[in-house]
Write a protein that holds these residues in place. Structure first.
Motif, PDB file in Angstrom:
ATOM      1  N   LYS A 111       0.837  -1.204   0.000  1.00  0.00           N
ATOM      2  CA  LYS A 111       0.000   0.000   0.000  1.00  0.00           C
ATOM      3  C   LYS A 111       0.871   1.254   0.000  1.00  0.00           C
ATOM      4  CE  LYS A 111      -3.633   2.313   2.680  1.00  0.00           C
ATOM      5  NZ  LYS A 111      -4.482   2.223   3.912  1.00  0.00           N
ATOM      6  N   ILE A 112       1.909   1.250   0.808  1.00  0.00           N
ATOM      7  CA  ILE A 112       2.809   2.415   0.862  1.00  0.00           C
ATOM      8  C   ILE A 112       3.697   2.453  -0.371  1.00  0.00           C
ATOM      9  CG2 ILE A 112       4.704   3.482   2.132  1.00  0.00           C
ATOM     10  CD1 ILE A 112       3.475   2.365   4.696  1.00  0.00           C
ATOM     11  N   LYS A 113       4.241   1.297  -0.764  1.00  0.00           N
ATOM     12  CA  LYS A 113       5.139   1.242  -1.922  1.00  0.00           C
ATOM     13  C   LYS A 113       4.459   1.781  -3.189  1.00  0.00           C
ATOM     14  CE  LYS A 113       7.720  -2.173  -4.696  1.00  0.00           C
ATOM     15  NZ  LYS A 113       9.038  -1.525  -4.747  1.00  0.00           N
ATOM     16  N   ASN A 114       3.174   1.516  -3.344  1.00  0.00           N
ATOM     17  CA  ASN A 114       2.435   1.954  -4.532  1.00  0.00           C
ATOM     18  C   ASN A 114       1.854   3.357  -4.407  1.00  0.00           C
ATOM     19  OD1 ASN A 114       2.869  -0.391  -6.019  1.00  0.00           O
ATOM     20  ND2 ASN A 114       1.093  -1.431  -5.131  1.00  0.00           N
ATOM     21  N   SER A 115       2.050   3.992  -3.260  1.00  0.00           N
ATOM     22  CA  SER A 115       1.465   5.316  -3.045  1.00  0.00           C
ATOM     23  C   SER A 115       2.214   6.382  -3.832  1.00  0.00           C
ATOM     24  CB  SER A 115       1.479   5.667  -1.557  1.00  0.00           C
ATOM     25  OG  SER A 115       2.812   5.889  -1.109  1.00  0.00           O
ATOM     26  N   ASP A 116       1.524   7.473  -4.112  1.00  0.00           N
ATOM     27  CA  ASP A 116       2.152   8.601  -4.803  1.00  0.00           C
ATOM     28  C   ASP A 116       3.288   9.181  -3.970  1.00  0.00           C
ATOM     29  OD1 ASP A 116       0.438   8.308  -6.940  1.00  0.00           O
ATOM     30  OD2 ASP A 116      -0.985   9.831  -6.229  1.00  0.00           O
ATOM     31  N   LEU A 117       3.114   9.164  -2.637  1.00  0.00           N
ATOM     32  CA  LEU A 117       4.147   9.717  -1.765  1.00  0.00           C
ATOM     33  C   LEU A 117       5.441   8.910  -1.898  1.00  0.00           C
ATOM     34  CD1 LEU A 117       5.011  11.715   0.422  1.00  0.00           C
ATOM     35  CD2 LEU A 117       4.131  10.089   2.132  1.00  0.00           C
ATOM     36  N   ALA A 118       5.344   7.590  -1.833  1.00  0.00           N
ATOM     37  CA  ALA A 118       6.540   6.755  -1.949  1.00  0.00           C
ATOM     38  C   ALA A 118       7.199   6.932  -3.315  1.00  0.00           C
ATOM     39  CB  ALA A 118       6.186   5.288  -1.724  1.00  0.00           C
ATOM     40  N   LYS A 119       6.386   6.975  -4.352  1.00  0.00           N
ATOM     41  CA  LYS A 119       6.931   7.126  -5.703  1.00  0.00           C
ATOM     42  C   LYS A 119       7.589   8.479  -5.901  1.00  0.00           C
ATOM     43  CE  LYS A 119       3.649   3.904  -7.813  1.00  0.00           C
ATOM     44  NZ  LYS A 119       2.483   3.753  -8.712  1.00  0.00           N
ATOM     45  N   SER A 120       7.121   9.488  -5.145  1.00  0.00           N
ATOM     46  CA  SER A 120       7.716  10.819  -5.309  1.00  0.00           C
ATOM     47  C   SER A 120       9.153  10.862  -4.810  1.00  0.00           C
ATOM     48  CB  SER A 120       6.873  11.862  -4.553  1.00  0.00           C
ATOM     49  OG  SER A 120       7.006  11.718  -3.139  1.00  0.00           O
ATOM     50  N   TYR A 121       9.507   9.950  -3.905  1.00  0.00           N
ATOM     51  CA  TYR A 121      10.881   9.907  -3.378  1.00  0.00           C
ATOM     52  C   TYR A 121      11.814   9.067  -4.249  1.00  0.00           C
ATOM     53  CZ  TYR A 121       9.219  11.935   1.025  1.00  0.00           C
ATOM     54  OH  TYR A 121       8.691  12.757   1.980  1.00  0.00           O
ATOM     55  N   THR A 122      11.252   8.275  -5.172  1.00  0.00           N
ATOM     56  CA  THR A 122      12.059   7.339  -5.949  1.00  0.00           C
ATOM     57  C   THR A 122      13.193   8.001  -6.725  1.00  0.00           C
ATOM     58  OG1 THR A 122      10.255   5.741  -6.097  1.00  0.00           O
ATOM     59  CG2 THR A 122      11.994   5.598  -7.763  1.00  0.00           C
ATOM     60  N   PRO A 123      12.949   9.086  -7.458  1.00  0.00           N
ATOM     61  CA  PRO A 123      14.062   9.690  -8.210  1.00  0.00           C
ATOM     62  C   PRO A 123      15.222  10.111  -7.318  1.00  0.00           C
ATOM     63  CG  PRO A 123      11.955  10.542  -8.981  1.00  0.00           C
ATOM     64  CD  PRO A 123      11.666   9.769  -7.733  1.00  0.00           C
ATOM     65  N   ASP A 124      14.915  10.675  -6.162  1.00  0.00           N
ATOM     66  CA  ASP A 124      15.983  11.105  -5.258  1.00  0.00           C
ATOM     67  C   ASP A 124      16.756   9.907  -4.714  1.00  0.00           C
ATOM     68  OD1 ASP A 124      17.371  13.036  -3.444  1.00  0.00           O
ATOM     69  OD2 ASP A 124      16.338  11.845  -1.918  1.00  0.00           O
ATOM     70  N   ILE A 125      16.032   8.829  -4.359  1.00  0.00           N
ATOM     71  CA  ILE A 125      16.690   7.621  -3.839  1.00  0.00           C
ATOM     72  C   ILE A 125      17.619   7.032  -4.887  1.00  0.00           C
ATOM     73  CG2 ILE A 125      16.298   5.246  -3.075  1.00  0.00           C
ATOM     74  CD1 ILE A 125      13.666   6.282  -1.814  1.00  0.00           C
ATOM     75  N   LEU A 126      17.124   6.923  -6.108  1.00  0.00           N
ATOM     76  CA  LEU A 126      17.950   6.361  -7.174  1.00  0.00           C
ATOM     77  C   LEU A 126      19.158   7.236  -7.462  1.00  0.00           C
ATOM     78  CD1 LEU A 126      15.177   5.119  -9.635  1.00  0.00           C
ATOM     79  CD2 LEU A 126      16.547   3.752  -8.052  1.00  0.00           C
ATOM     80  N   SER A 127      18.971   8.541  -7.392  1.00  0.00           N
ATOM     81  CA  SER A 127      20.087   9.438  -7.696  1.00  0.00           C
ATOM     82  C   SER A 127      21.151   9.394  -6.610  1.00  0.00           C
ATOM     83  CB  SER A 127      19.577  10.872  -7.872  1.00  0.00           C
ATOM     84  OG  SER A 127      19.153  11.421  -6.639  1.00  0.00           O
ATOM     85  N   ARG A 128      20.730   9.274  -5.355  1.00  0.00           N
ATOM     86  CA  ARG A 128      21.703   9.260  -4.261  1.00  0.00           C
ATOM     87  C   ARG A 128      22.403   7.924  -4.103  1.00  0.00           C
ATOM     88  NH1 ARG A 128      19.637   9.263   0.470  1.00  0.00           N
ATOM     89  NH2 ARG A 128      17.428   9.216  -0.072  1.00  0.00           N
ATOM     90  N   LEU A 129      21.681   6.843  -4.396  1.00  0.00           N
ATOM     91  CA  LEU A 129      22.198   5.538  -4.015  1.00  0.00           C
ATOM     92  C   LEU A 129      22.508   4.599  -5.163  1.00  0.00           C
ATOM     93  CD1 LEU A 129      19.884   4.856  -0.938  1.00  0.00           C
ATOM     94  CD2 LEU A 129      22.092   6.003  -1.005  1.00  0.00           C
ATOM     95  N   THR A 130      21.981   4.887  -6.346  1.00  0.00           N
ATOM     96  CA  THR A 130      22.238   3.942  -7.433  1.00  0.00           C
ATOM     97  C   THR A 130      22.576   4.630  -8.744  1.00  0.00           C
ATOM     98  OG1 THR A 130      19.874   3.827  -7.938  1.00  0.00           O
ATOM     99  CG2 THR A 130      20.764   2.161  -6.444  1.00  0.00           C
ATOM    100  N   ASN A 131      21.672   5.435  -9.271  1.00  0.00           N
ATOM    101  CA  ASN A 131      21.828   5.933 -10.635  1.00  0.00           C
ATOM    102  C   ASN A 131      22.875   7.025 -10.760  1.00  0.00           C
ATOM    103  OD1 ASN A 131      19.899   4.190 -11.498  1.00  0.00           O
ATOM    104  ND2 ASN A 131      18.340   5.699 -11.930  1.00  0.00           N
ATOM    105  N   ALA A 132      23.286   7.290 -11.972  1.00  0.00           N
ATOM    106  CA  ALA A 132      24.217   8.370 -12.253  1.00  0.00           C
ATOM    107  C   ALA A 132      23.478   9.686 -12.167  1.00  0.00           C
ATOM    108  CB  ALA A 132      24.804   8.210 -13.647  1.00  0.00           C
TER     109      ALA A 132
END
Length: 495
Positions: free
Chosen positions: A465-486
Motif C-alpha cells: 500500500k505504501i510502496k504503490n502510493s504517490d508519496l513513496a513514488k515521489s521519493y524514488t528519483p531522489d533515492i535512485l540518484s543518491r544511491l544507485t543511478n548516475a
C-alpha cells in the motif's frame, strides 16, 4: 631549557589490519627520515555506544597482535592502545610534533563518523595534516554515481601497495603511555568463531580458491552448505586483514592459471557488490537510523519486547528461524539468505521496526560492516521502495534451503529425532505423536509465536500500500540518484 619535540608521522590502523596493499603505510615509508608511529586503537565508546561486541574486539585484537609480533621480530614497534581517539591524539601531540597522520577513510557508523569529525578539528587546530586514502574503490563526497563501476575497476586493477618492511623507521612511545597500552591480551573467541588476523585470512582465501569455490554457487543459499562452500572471507574483509583488491587479484591469478570458473565469476561480482553497498552509506549516513524512503515512516510498528526476546533467543517456534539465530549467536556467521530471512521474520511477521533488530544483529555478525549492514537491513525490511519486496515464508524457506534438515538438526537439537515430515513444521504433530517423539510442543519446543500466513498477508498489504502510493513514488528519483543511478549525490564530508 625546553627540549624540542621529535617530529613524527603516524599511521593509524583502523579497519585495515594488514601489512600488504596498505596505502597509508606505503606513504609513510616514502618519508624515511621522519620516524613513523604505528598504532591502532581499542576505543571503549565503540562498544558501549555502538554496534561492537566482545567478539569483534577479540577478532580485531587477534589481527593487531599478529601484526605487532611480525613487526616486533623485525625490530619495529606497533602499538595497541585502549583509549578514545581524541585522548590519544591530544596526548601524542603534546609529546611529539606530528607532521602527518596517515589512515584510510572509514565508511563507518555514526559514532566513528562523529569521532573522525572531532579528530579532524583537533588536527586542524594543531597543524597536523591528515592524509586519508580511499578504501576499496569507495569514493568520498562523490557527486555522481556515473562512472562509479569504471573507477572501481581501475582501482582494482592497479598493482598492490607493497611495503618494504625492512626499511620502516618506527617511533617508540614514551612510558607515559604505558597506562593505555594493550599487552598480551586474552582473546575469548572459541573455536566456533573464525580466527582473526592476516595469516588466518590467507589460509581461508587459499582453501576457497583451491577447493571450496567449486561449491560456491550451489552452496550460497543453503545455511549448512554455505559454511564451507561460501568464501567465508567476509570478516577478514570487514576488519581489513585482506583488501578487496588482494582477493580480487588472487581470484584472477587463480583463473589465469587453472582456467575460468562460473563459481569464481559469481564471487567476483559479490566483491564489487560489497563496495557498491558501502558507497551507499558513504553517500547517506542517515541510512543507519532513518527509513531510506520517508513514506514508510507511516508504518505503525510498535516495539514488542516479548516478541523481540523470543526472536533474539531463537525461540520463535519456526525451526529454520531458530536454527539461524542460534547458529549466529554461537558462531557469528550465517549466510546471506538466512540473514535476509531473520530480518524479514522480525520486521514482517513480528511487525517490529528494523532499527532495534539491526543493532542486535550488528553485535552478532562477526563480519559487521556498516556500509553493507544498514542498507541490507532496510532492503530486506522493505523500507526503500525501489527494490523487490520480499516477505519470506519461513516454512517454504526451510523446506527449500534445508531439505534434509541438516542445519536444523545441528542447531535445534530438541528436534533432532523428528522425521523430515515434521521437522519443518513440528506443530503439525498430533498429541500422540508428540508423546512418541518425546517432544511436547509448547514445552520442550515452543509453539509458533505467530501464524505466518496471517502475518505475511498483513505485512504484504501494508508495505505494498505504501510502496504503490504517490508519496513513496515521489521519493524514488531522489533515492535512485543518491544511491544507485548516475545523478547528483551529496556524499560524506568531515568539513
Amino acid at each position: 631549557m625546553k627540549t624540542a619535540k621529535t617530529t613524527i608521522n603516524v599511521v593509524w590502523f583502523k579497519r585495515d589490519l594488514r601489512l600488504v596493499d596498505h596505502a597509508p603505510l606505503r606513504k609513510s615509508v616514502q618519508s624515511p627520515d621522519t620516524p613513523t608511529l604505528l598504532l591502532t586503537l581499542i576505543e571503549p565508546s565503540l562498544r558501549s555506544q555502538g554496534h561492537l561486541s566482545q567478539r569483534h574486539i577479540d577478532f580485531y585484537l587477534a589481527g593487531a597482535t599478529e601484526i605487532q609480533q611480525q613487526l616486533g621480530q623485525m625490530g619495529h614497534h606497533f602499538y595497541i592502545l585502549q583509549a578514545e581517539a581524541l585522548q590519544v591524539f591530544q596526548k601524542l601531540s603534546e609529546a611529539f610534533h606530528i607532521k602527518t597522520v596517515f589512515s584510510y577513510q572509514e565508511s563507518g557508523d555514526a559514532i566513528t563518523y562523529q569521532r573522525d569529525k572531532t579528530i579532524k578539528t583537533l588536527f586542524k587546530h594543531r597543524g597536523i595534516q591528515w592524509d586519508e586514502s580511499p578504501m576499496g574503490g569507495v569514493l568520498r563526497a562523490k557527486q555522481s554515481r556515473r562512472d562509479w563501476k569504471a573507477n572501481w575497476n581501475r582501482v582494482m586493477s592497479r598493482p598492490l601497495d607493497l611495503i618494504d618492511l625492512e626499511n620502516l623507521n618506527t617511533q617508540k612511545l614514551p612510558n607515559t603511555f604505558d597506562s593505555i597500552l594493550v599487552t598480551n591480551p586474552t582473546l575469548n573467541l572459541t573455536p566456533s568463531f573464525q580466527k582473526g588476523g592476516p595469516s588466518a585470512a590467507h589460509l581461508c582465501l587459499d582453501s576457497f580458491l583451491l577447493d571450496r569455490s567449486r561449491r560456491y554457487r550451489h552452496s550460497i543459499s543453503k545455511p549448512a552448505a554455505s559454511r564451507e562452500g561460501c568464501s567465508r572471507l567476509s570478516p577478514y574483509l570487514a576488519w581489513g586483514n585482506l583488501s578487496v583488491r588482494q582477493v580480487l587479484q588472487a581470484v584472477e591469478t587463480h583463473s589465469q592459471r587453472f582456467g575460468p570458473s562460473r563459481d569464481l565469476e559469481a564471487f567476483k561480482k559479490r566483491l564489487q557488490w560489497r563496495c557498491h553497498f558501502i558507497q551507499k552509506l558513504e553517500n547517506d549516513e542517515s541510512i543507519e537510523f532513518q527509513n531510506i524512503n520517508p513514506a514508510f515512516n507511516q508504518l505503525n510498528q510498535e516495539v514488542n519486547e516479548s516478541l523481540l526476546k523470543r526472536w533474539q533467543q531463537g525461540e520463535t517456534g519456526y525451526p529454520l528461524v531458530d536454527a539461524g539465530m542460534r547458529c549466529l549467536i554461537e558462531t557469528g556467521y550465517v549466510n546471506f539468505r538466512m540473514r535476509a530471512m531473520l530480518i524479514s521474520f522480525v520486521t514482517h511477521h513480528l511487525w517490529q521496526p528494523w532499527q532495534g533488530p539491526s543493532n542486535y544483529l550488528a553485535r552478532l555478525f562477526l563480519d559487521y560492516e556498516p556500509g553493507i549492514h544498514f542498507p541490507q537491513v532496510q532492503m530486506q525490511a522493505g523500507t526503500i521502495g525501489t527494490n523487490i519486496l520480499r516477505i519470506y515464508n519461513p516454512v517454504k524457506q526451510s523446506k527449500e534451503n534445508d531439505p534434509t534438515g541438516r542445519f536444523i538438526r545441528r542447531w535445534v537439537p530438541e528436534l533432532h529425532a523428528l522425521p523430515l515430515a515434521y521437522l519443518h513444521e513440528p506443530w503439525k504433530m498430533t498429541p500422540m505423536e508428540q508423546i512418541g517423539y518425546d517432544l511436547k510442543i509448547g514445552s520442550k519446543y515452543p509453539s509458533p509465536i505467530i501464524q505466518f500466513e496471517n502475518t505475511g498477508r498483513f505485512a504484504r498489504e501494508q508495505l505494498w500500500k505504501i510502496k504503490n502510493s504517490d508519496l513513496a513514488k515521489s521519493y524514488t528519483p531522489d533515492i535512485l540518484s543518491r544511491l544507485t543511478n548516475a545523478s547528483s549525490e551529496s556524499g560524506r564530508s568531515k568539513d
